[in-house]
Design a protein around this motif. Structure first.
Motif, PDB file in Angstrom:
ATOM      1  N   UNK A   1       0.794  -1.225   0.000  1.00  0.00           N
ATOM      2  CA  UNK A   1       0.000   0.000   0.000  1.00  0.00           C
ATOM      3  C   UNK A   1       0.826   1.276   0.000  1.00  0.00           C
ATOM      4  N   UNK A   2       2.108   1.178   0.369  1.00  0.00           N
ATOM      5  CA  UNK A   2       2.948   2.371   0.416  1.00  0.00           C
ATOM      6  C   UNK A   2       3.258   2.925  -0.972  1.00  0.00           C
ATOM      7  N   UNK A   3       3.295   2.058  -1.970  1.00  0.00           N
ATOM      8  CA  UNK A   3       3.666   2.484  -3.311  1.00  0.00           C
ATOM      9  C   UNK A   3       2.476   2.482  -4.267  1.00  0.00           C
ATOM     10  N   UNK A   4       1.300   2.724  -3.751  1.00  0.00           N
ATOM     11  CA  UNK A   4       0.093   2.758  -4.559  1.00  0.00           C
ATOM     12  C   UNK A   4      -0.190   4.215  -4.943  1.00  0.00           C
ATOM     13  N   UNK A   5       0.130   4.580  -6.173  1.00  0.00           N
ATOM     14  CA  UNK A   5      -0.025   5.960  -6.630  1.00  0.00           C
ATOM     15  C   UNK A   5      -1.225   6.141  -7.548  1.00  0.00           C
ATOM     16  N   UNK A   6      -2.204   5.257  -7.468  1.00  0.00           N
ATOM     17  CA  UNK A   6      -3.359   5.367  -8.362  1.00  0.00           C
ATOM     18  C   UNK A   6      -4.187   6.614  -8.066  1.00  0.00           C
TER      19      UNK A   6
END
Length: 54
Positions: free
Chosen positions: A3-8
């Motif tokens: 979840x830390x790298x979810x840039x949606x």
């Protein structure tokens, strides 16, 4: 960690379609423009920081 790298949400903020049912005024457009500029500046600074420290 996933979840830390979810840039949606960031990507969809830049490429949203305008809602024809919502009224638009100058203050709202200005707020969204400033938000977009601040997101871009933050990402540019984060990339610069990562590149210079690697």
């Amino acid at each position: 960690m996933k979840g830390l790298f979810n840039f949606t949400e960031v990507a969809t903020y830049f490429f949203r379609k305008k809602d024809p049912n919502r009224k638009s005024n100058f203050n709202l457009r200005t707020m969204h423009t400033i938000n977009k500029i601040s997101i871009l500046m933050f990402l540019a600074g984060a990339i610069y920081f990562i590149v210079t420290h690697i």
